[in-house]
Scaffold this motif. Structure first.
Motif, PDB file in Angstrom:
ATOM      1  N   THR A   8      67.914   4.803  26.247  1.00 34.14           N
ATOM      2  CA  THR A   8      68.647   5.921  25.662  1.00 34.14           C
ATOM      3  C   THR A   8      68.943   6.910  26.788  1.00 34.14           C
ATOM      4  N   PRO A   9      69.627   8.002  26.515  1.00 33.04           N
ATOM      5  CA  PRO A   9      69.906   8.941  27.601  1.00 33.04           C
ATOM      6  C   PRO A   9      68.662   9.427  28.355  1.00 33.04           C
ATOM      7  N   ARG A  10      67.527   9.573  27.651  1.00 37.45           N
ATOM      8  CA  ARG A  10      66.325  10.106  28.309  1.00 37.45           C
ATOM      9  C   ARG A  10      65.142   9.156  28.347  1.00 37.45           C
ATOM     10  N   GLU A  12      63.235   5.013  28.030  1.00 39.81           N
ATOM     11  CA  GLU A  12      63.232   3.554  28.131  1.00 39.81           C
ATOM     12  C   GLU A  12      62.217   3.035  27.118  1.00 39.81           C
ATOM     13  N   GLU A  69      59.615   7.869  29.648  1.00 38.02           N
ATOM     14  CA  GLU A  69      60.768   8.643  30.085  1.00 38.02           C
ATOM     15  C   GLU A  69      61.496   7.807  31.133  1.00 38.02           C
ATOM     16  N   ARG A  70      62.816   7.960  31.177  1.00 39.24           N
ATOM     17  CA  ARG A  70      63.619   7.137  32.099  1.00 39.24           C
ATOM     18  C   ARG A  70      63.129   7.278  33.533  1.00 39.24           C
ATOM     19  N   TYR A 111      62.301  13.208  21.269  1.00 40.56           N
ATOM     20  CA  TYR A 111      62.162  11.827  21.717  1.00 40.56           C
ATOM     21  C   TYR A 111      62.049  10.851  20.551  1.00 40.56           C
ATOM     22  N   GLU A 114      65.540  10.255  19.054  1.00 41.90           N
ATOM     23  CA  GLU A 114      66.384   9.539  20.018  1.00 41.90           C
ATOM     24  C   GLU A 114      65.996   8.067  20.095  1.00 41.90           C
TER      25      GLU A 114
END
Length: 173
Positions: A8-10, A12, A69-70, A111, A114
């Motif tokens: 997702t944008p922020r 994994e 988090e990414r 989070y 998302e």
């Protein structure tokens, strides 16, 4: 798996591997997180939960995912749809169950929503729209609100085999 299952944008979302078991135990052992999971659990109980979650992938083609988090390696939660047989209510046995656990240091950032939106989109595309249930501690207002935003509707209460009462929710097909 050599990379994230979903991104997702922020975040994994990774399929679980053996090395994630202790990292996830650290997340659920935090008193702020454990209070909504029926209280502290032993490493033995956590191991059984982790194995059930991971085994869902092998047997049903879906399961829980480790949340990071990414670009980071630290596990900050467990989120996904896994196959369950809880013995709480026959309507919800032997069917998909959604669950979201976000570590105490990461709540309030959005989070959960998302990640769950990505999981539910993947699940619907791969397995077709079908009912999914969820169990939420009656005192966990943020998780109840998240479930409602994700389309989960109240379906009553139930009692976990080890005693705590929980709210039952269903996301219709």
């Amino acid at each position: 798996m050599s990379g994230p299952f979903l991104v997702t944008p922020r975040l994994e979302l990774w399929q679980p591997v053996a090395g994630d078991m202790l990292a996830m135990y650290d997340v659920v052992s935090n008193p702020q997180t454990a209070r909504f999971l029926g209280g502290p659990i032993t490493l033995t109980d956590h191991h059984a939960r982790f194995m059930r979650n991971a085994g869902s992938w092998l047997l049903y083609g879906y399961g829980g995912l480790m949340l990071r988090e990414r670009g980071q390696s630290t596990v900050i939660g467990n989120i996904g749809v896994f196959h369950s047989r809880r013995g709480i209510d026959p309507r919800f046995d032997d069917m998909p169950e959604a669950g979201w656990i976000i570590g105490a240091g990461h709540v309030g950032k959005g989070y959960g929503e998302e990640a769950m939106r990505a999981v539910l989109d993947w699940f619907d595309a791969r397995h077709g729209p079908r009912p999914i249930f969820a169990i939420v501690d009656a005192d966990n207002a943020p998780s109840i609100r998240l479930g409602r935003r994700l389309g989960f509707e109240p379906r009553g209460t139930g009692t976990m085999p080890d005693g705590p009462q929980v709210n039952l929710y269903e996301r219709p097909a």
